[in-house]
Design an enzyme around this catalytic site. Structure first.
Site, PDB file in Angstrom:
ATOM      1  N   TYR A 219      77.038 -66.990 127.559  1.00  0.00           N
ATOM      2  CA  TYR A 219      76.314 -67.673 128.685  1.00  0.00           C
ATOM      3  C   TYR A 219      76.558 -69.273 128.514  1.00  0.00           C
ATOM      4  O   TYR A 219      76.453 -69.855 127.607  1.00  0.00           O
ATOM      5  CB  TYR A 219      74.783 -67.500 128.566  1.00  0.00           C
ATOM      6  CG  TYR A 219      74.133 -66.155 128.809  1.00  0.00           C
ATOM      7  CD1 TYR A 219      75.102 -65.217 129.296  1.00  0.00           C
ATOM      8  CD2 TYR A 219      72.841 -65.871 128.425  1.00  0.00           C
ATOM      9  CE1 TYR A 219      74.525 -63.836 129.350  1.00  0.00           C
ATOM     10  CE2 TYR A 219      72.588 -64.489 128.592  1.00  0.00           C
ATOM     11  CZ  TYR A 219      73.143 -63.359 129.108  1.00  0.00           C
ATOM     12  OH  TYR A 219      72.946 -62.108 129.151  1.00  0.00           O
TER      13      TYR A 219
ATOM     14  N   HIS B  54      76.862 -57.105 123.030  1.00  0.00           N
ATOM     15  CA  HIS B  54      76.662 -57.411 124.092  1.00  0.00           C
ATOM     16  C   HIS B  54      77.058 -56.382 125.250  1.00  0.00           C
ATOM     17  O   HIS B  54      76.521 -55.973 126.338  1.00  0.00           O
ATOM     18  CB  HIS B  54      77.559 -58.612 124.618  1.00  0.00           C
ATOM     19  CG  HIS B  54      76.735 -59.415 126.054  1.00  0.00           C
ATOM     20  ND1 HIS B  54      76.938 -60.770 126.083  1.00  0.00           N
ATOM     21  CD2 HIS B  54      76.153 -59.201 127.068  1.00  0.00           C
ATOM     22  CE1 HIS B  54      76.139 -61.158 127.232  1.00  0.00           C
ATOM     23  NE2 HIS B  54      75.691 -59.988 127.818  1.00  0.00           N
TER      24      HIS B  54
HETATM   25  P1  NAP Z   1      67.002 -61.829 137.422  1.00  0.00           P
HETATM   26  O1  NAP Z   1      65.972 -62.199 136.194  1.00  0.00           O
HETATM   27  O2  NAP Z   1      66.828 -60.619 137.918  1.00  0.00           O
HETATM   28  O3  NAP Z   1      66.905 -62.936 138.571  1.00  0.00           O
HETATM   29  C1  NAP Z   1      67.121 -64.459 138.278  1.00  0.00           C
HETATM   30  C2  NAP Z   1      67.091 -64.924 139.669  1.00  0.00           C
HETATM   31  O4  NAP Z   1      66.035 -64.721 140.318  1.00  0.00           O
HETATM   32  C3  NAP Z   1      67.205 -66.446 139.419  1.00  0.00           C
HETATM   33  O5  NAP Z   1      68.019 -66.994 140.493  1.00  0.00           O
HETATM   34  C4  NAP Z   1      65.842 -67.188 139.801  1.00  0.00           C
HETATM   35  O6  NAP Z   1      65.769 -68.484 140.320  1.00  0.00           O
HETATM   36  C5  NAP Z   1      65.430 -65.970 140.596  1.00  0.00           C
HETATM   37  N1  NAP Z   1      63.813 -65.787 140.413  1.00  0.00           N
HETATM   38  C6  NAP Z   1      63.249 -65.665 139.261  1.00  0.00           C
HETATM   39  N2  NAP Z   1      61.878 -65.366 139.498  1.00  0.00           N
HETATM   40  C7  NAP Z   1      61.808 -65.433 140.705  1.00  0.00           C
HETATM   41  C8  NAP Z   1      60.617 -65.081 141.470  1.00  0.00           C
HETATM   42  N3  NAP Z   1      59.074 -65.036 140.823  1.00  0.00           N
HETATM   43  N4  NAP Z   1      60.596 -65.273 142.818  1.00  0.00           N
HETATM   44  C9  NAP Z   1      61.925 -65.253 143.526  1.00  0.00           C
HETATM   45  N5  NAP Z   1      63.009 -65.761 142.811  1.00  0.00           N
HETATM   46  C10 NAP Z   1      62.904 -65.574 141.394  1.00  0.00           C
HETATM   47  O7  NAP Z   1      68.518 -62.027 136.964  1.00  0.00           O
HETATM   48  P2  NAP Z   1      69.416 -62.192 135.749  1.00  0.00           P
HETATM   49  O8  NAP Z   1      69.562 -63.816 135.326  1.00  0.00           O
HETATM   50  O9  NAP Z   1      70.692 -61.590 135.931  1.00  0.00           O
HETATM   51  O10 NAP Z   1      68.730 -61.372 134.519  1.00  0.00           O
HETATM   52  C11 NAP Z   1      67.715 -61.937 133.882  1.00  0.00           C
HETATM   53  C12 NAP Z   1      68.369 -62.255 132.400  1.00  0.00           C
HETATM   54  O11 NAP Z   1      68.665 -60.920 131.708  1.00  0.00           O
HETATM   55  C13 NAP Z   1      69.501 -63.101 132.390  1.00  0.00           C
HETATM   56  O12 NAP Z   1      69.313 -64.102 132.489  1.00  0.00           O
HETATM   57  C14 NAP Z   1      70.049 -62.815 130.998  1.00  0.00           C
HETATM   58  O13 NAP Z   1      69.474 -63.349 129.818  1.00  0.00           O
HETATM   59  C15 NAP Z   1      69.916 -61.235 130.688  1.00  0.00           C
HETATM   60  N6  NAP Z   1      71.079 -60.458 131.238  1.00  0.00           N
HETATM   61  C16 NAP Z   1      71.786 -59.598 130.397  1.00  0.00           C
HETATM   62  C17 NAP Z   1      72.964 -59.039 130.783  1.00  0.00           C
HETATM   63  C18 NAP Z   1      73.802 -58.390 129.514  1.00  0.00           C
HETATM   64  O14 NAP Z   1      74.600 -57.569 130.102  1.00  0.00           O
HETATM   65  N7  NAP Z   1      72.991 -57.848 128.610  1.00  0.00           N
HETATM   66  C19 NAP Z   1      73.411 -58.912 132.192  1.00  0.00           C
HETATM   67  C20 NAP Z   1      72.724 -59.570 133.025  1.00  0.00           C
HETATM   68  C21 NAP Z   1      71.536 -60.491 132.534  1.00  0.00           C
HETATM   69  P3  NAP Z   1      65.638 -69.871 139.670  1.00  0.00           P
HETATM   70  O15 NAP Z   1      66.387 -69.652 138.342  1.00  0.00           O
HETATM   71  O16 NAP Z   1      66.218 -70.750 140.591  1.00  0.00           O
HETATM   72  O17 NAP Z   1      64.114 -70.047 139.370  1.00  0.00           O
END
Ligand code: NAP
Length: 282
Positions: A53, A118
C-alpha cells in the site's frame, strides 16, 4: 469490541481499519494520519496494512499514528493488533525476513501481530512458511497467515502444518463466493476469515436494495452491509475509511445486531452462491 478466537491461542478484534490507498500522496498524509489516530481514539484496535500500500507509505502513516497514540496514552501497544503483508515476490527464505524488517522500520514497531502472505506467488509455499515460522520464533511477528487463498490453496498449506492463523479474502454482502466451500473449511478449523472490501470499496453504500432496508432500520446502507459481514460466524471485517463520519458509522455498525428476517431479506437481494466460483480478488 468483539473478538474472534485464533487457532491455537489468542484473539483478534472482529472489526479493523483498512489502509489501502493511504500513503500514496504526501498531500493526503496529514488527513490519513489523523484518520488512523481518530480510529484508535474511537476504539478501533486492529489496523490492516501491507508493504504494497503506497509502496510502504501506508505503513508509514500507520506508524506515525500509532506512535502518536502511544505517546498520548490513548492506547497501549498490547491492546493493538497490527496486521501487515509481504509481497509474493519478496516471500522467499531470505526475502521474507528482509521485507518484514523494512515493514517494522516503517511502522516503528518491534513486532506485528499478524503477518500475511499477500497472495500466492512464485516462491514455494514451504519456503515462505519456513521463513514466516522463523520470524515467529524471533518474535518479529506474533502470528502468520495468508490472503487470497482459496480452499485448495489452504488444503495445500494445511499439509505443511496447522499454524496459519487467518486468511484474508474479498467477502461482502454482494460477493459471497467464499461461502460455498472456503468459509466452511475455515470454520471447521477455527481459522478466522478476514473480509476485505466488506463494503465493496464504498459501492454498497449506494446499493438500492440495501438502502431500502437500511432506511427502515434507521442506519446507512454501508453500515447494513458491514453488519451483515460481521454477523457471519468466524468472520472479521476491515473496512477502510478516512472520513471521520465513516469511521464512526463503521464502528457503530459492528454493534448492530440484525434480526433473522433482515438477514433473510439481504439473502434474497444478494443470494449465496449455488456452486463453486473462482475466488474473487480486488
Ligand atoms: P472498503 O473498505 O469496502 O471500502 C472503502 C471505501 O468505502 C472508501 O472509499 C471509504 O471512503 C468508503 N467508506 C468507508 N466507510 C463508509 C461508510 N460507512 N459509508 C460510505 N462509504 C464508506 O474497500 P477496501 O479499502 O478495498 O477494503 C478494505 C481494506 O481491506 C483495505 O483498505 C485493505 O486494508 C484490505 N484489502 C486487502 C486486500 C488483499 O488482497 N488482502 C485487497 C483489498 C483490500 P473514505 O476513505 O473516503 O472514508
Amino acid at each position: 469490541m468483539r473478538y474472534l478466537e485464533l487457532p491455537g491461542a489468542g484473539r483478534m478484534p472482529a472489526l479493523g481499519l483498512g489502509t489501502w490507498k493511504m500513503g500514496e500522496s504526501a498531500g493526503h498524509r496529514v488527513a490519513e494520519v489523523a484518520a488512523v489516530r481518530a480510529a484508535i481514539e474511537m476504539g478501533y484496535r486492529l489496523i490492516d496494512t501491507a508493504e504494497m500500500y503506497g509502496e510502504g507509505g501506508a505503513e508509514e502513516v500507520v506508524g506515525q499514528a500509532v506512535a502518536e497514540a502511544l505517546r498520548a496514552g490513548d492506547v497501549r501497544r498490547e491492546e493493538l493488533f497490527i496486521v501487515s503483508k509481504v509481497y509474493p515476490h519478496n516471500a522467499s527464505r531470505s526475502g521474507t525476513p528482509a521485507a518484514c524488517a523494512r515493514s517494522l522500520a516503517r511502522l516503528g514497531l518491534d513486532h506485528v501481530d499478524l503477518y500475511l502472505l499477500h497472495w500466492r506467488g512464485e516462491h514455494p509455499l514451504a519456503e515462505t512458511c519456513e521463513a514466516l515460522r522463523a520470524l515467529v520464533a524471533r518474535g518479529r511477528i506474533h502470528r502468520w497467515g495468508v490472503s487470497n487463498f482459496d480452499t485448495d490453496d489452504l488444503e495445500e498449506l494445511a499439509a505443511l502444518g496447522s499454524d496459519c492463523a487467518a486468511n484474508q479474502v474479498y467477502y461482502s454482502a454482494a460477493e459471497r463466493g467464499p461461502e460455498f466451500s472456503l468459509l466452511p473449511w475455515q470454520r471447521e478449523r477455527g481459522m478466522p476469515l478476514m473480509a476485505y472490501s466488506p463494503i465493496d470499496q464504498g459501492a454498497l453504500a449506494a446499493d438500492a436494495g440495501l438502502q431500502k432496508i437500511a432506511r427502515r432500520l434507521g442506519v446507512g446502507a454501508a453500515q447494513l452491509a458491514l453488519a451483515w459481514v460481521l454477523a457471519q460466524p468466524g468472520v472479521a471485517a476491515i473496512p477502510k475509511a478516512v472520513r471521520e463520519a465513516h469511521l464512526r458509522d463503521n464502528l457503530a455498525a459492528a454493534a448492530l445486531a440484525l434480526d433473522p428476517d433482515v438477514l433473510a431479506e439481504i439473502d434474497r437481494l444478494h443470494p449465496a452462491p449455488r456452486r463453486k466460483k473462482p475466488l474473487a480478488m480486488i
